[in-house]
Scaffold this motif. Structure first.
Motif, PDB file in Angstrom:
ATOM      1  N   VAL A  48      55.005  30.657  32.487  1.00 17.70           N
ATOM      2  CA  VAL A  48      53.883  30.993  32.992  1.00 17.70           C
ATOM      3  C   VAL A  48      53.675  31.854  34.265  1.00 17.70           C
ATOM      4  O   VAL A  48      53.212  32.757  34.652  1.00 17.70           O
ATOM      5  CB  VAL A  48      52.805  29.801  33.010  1.00 17.70           C
ATOM      6  CG1 VAL A  48      51.566  30.184  34.138  1.00 17.70           C
ATOM      7  CG2 VAL A  48      52.439  29.370  31.861  1.00 17.70           C
ATOM      8  N   PRO A  77      52.277  25.437  28.552  1.00 22.62           N
ATOM      9  CA  PRO A  77      52.695  26.614  29.332  1.00 22.62           C
ATOM     10  C   PRO A  77      53.189  28.095  28.408  1.00 22.62           C
ATOM     11  O   PRO A  77      52.923  28.859  28.689  1.00 22.62           O
ATOM     12  CB  PRO A  77      53.774  25.988  30.146  1.00 22.62           C
ATOM     13  CG  PRO A  77      53.653  24.559  30.211  1.00 22.62           C
ATOM     14  CD  PRO A  77      53.130  24.374  28.802  1.00 22.62           C
ATOM     15  N   SER A 131      47.774  25.902  31.356  1.00 20.52           N
ATOM     16  CA  SER A 131      49.361  25.217  31.263  1.00 20.52           C
ATOM     17  C   SER A 131      49.068  23.853  31.705  1.00 20.52           C
ATOM     18  O   SER A 131      49.791  23.043  30.676  1.00 20.52           O
ATOM     19  CB  SER A 131      50.079  26.028  32.365  1.00 20.52           C
ATOM     20  OG  SER A 131      50.183  27.247  32.044  1.00 20.52           O
TER      21      SER A 131
END
Lengths: 127, 127, 127
Positions: free
Chosen positions: B4, B72, B67
């Motif tokens: 991420v 994530p 996330s």
């Protein structure tokens, strides 16, 4: 993280000050909302604010991610360079837009370093 | 979280590239700062950058919250769709603004999914 | 943190609704992209959206930092005041830009409190 948080908040306050200067210029030069054009000096203040908004979109995640992967203190120091660079940018832009390059570089380069550092840290964390 | 974080930074870099294209168009078509109008192609590049700034305000919190409450990896995958959608958006907008819809949808829908997912996760966490 | 996360996402969705109203006004008053001027009502919707984007740059870090140093519940409550203030701002601005002050204050003051609170918390954490 406290140093980075302080720099984060100072960067937002600096942006708010730029926005207030736009409001003041709006009154001073008689630019009635919703217009954003019609007076050169007003437009300079407006562009300083807009450009700062754009940089904040890079600065804030950059500060956060560089802090998490490397060092909050170095992130805060880079943020301090950004803050000074923005002041130079705003002051020179309002006087003469053609001379905005140095202030721009001084506020843009710290962001690039923060983001590249964050990217490097995140890629390294994958392996 | 590293996936991420990488997508977050790539989204900011993509935005910076769009901003650089505005700067190049400024020089190319002789639009002197602080003006942001006066040439159709310049204005298209400018609008691509502005619209991307607006989407980043939804993408970045969306990536982070999705996330935290879900995954994530899925957040990063949705972010990847966003990145591709934005490239399509920018390319089509500059050629013909009327054809910007597909690229817009492809970059906007992942943000809506991220935000709705984050909202659902946060609401569920209350009970 | 769930309350703050919900308010964060609601603030982004509110911004997206303002953006959609800009799109609708674009169609309604025949303002073809990339133009952002040419009809007073369109320009009002556009300025509401732009101003909200600028405030989000202060609100989102403010919510996060105030939550971390003080209380997520109080942060969420301040965020709720912001959300109501923005609705007032948008409604009055579109009717008459000269009457936007109350809605602006109601959405701006919570951000200042969040940021000052965050700053105080971060400075206190240093000692």
């Amino acid at each position: 993280m406290a140093y980075v948080d302080i720099v984060t908040i100072l960067a937002v306050f600096q942006f708010i000050v730029f926005a207030m200067k736009v409001g003041r210029a709006r009154a001073q030069y008689g630019i009635k909302a919703p217009a954003t054009t019609g007076n050169e000096i007003f437009e300079r203040h407006f562009r300083v604010q807009q450009n700062t908004a754009e940089l904040l979109l890079g600065l804030l995640p950059g500060l956060y991610l560089f802090s998490r992967y490397w060092s909050p203190v170095i992130a805060a120091a880079l943020g301090l360079v950004y803050l000074i660079g923005r002041e130079v940018y705003a002051a020179t832009y309002v006087k003469d837009p053609a001379k905005r390059s140095i202030g721009f570089a001084l506020s843009f380069l710290p962001i690039i370093i923060l983001l590249l550092g964050g990217l490097l840290g995140a890629v390294r964390a994958l392996f």
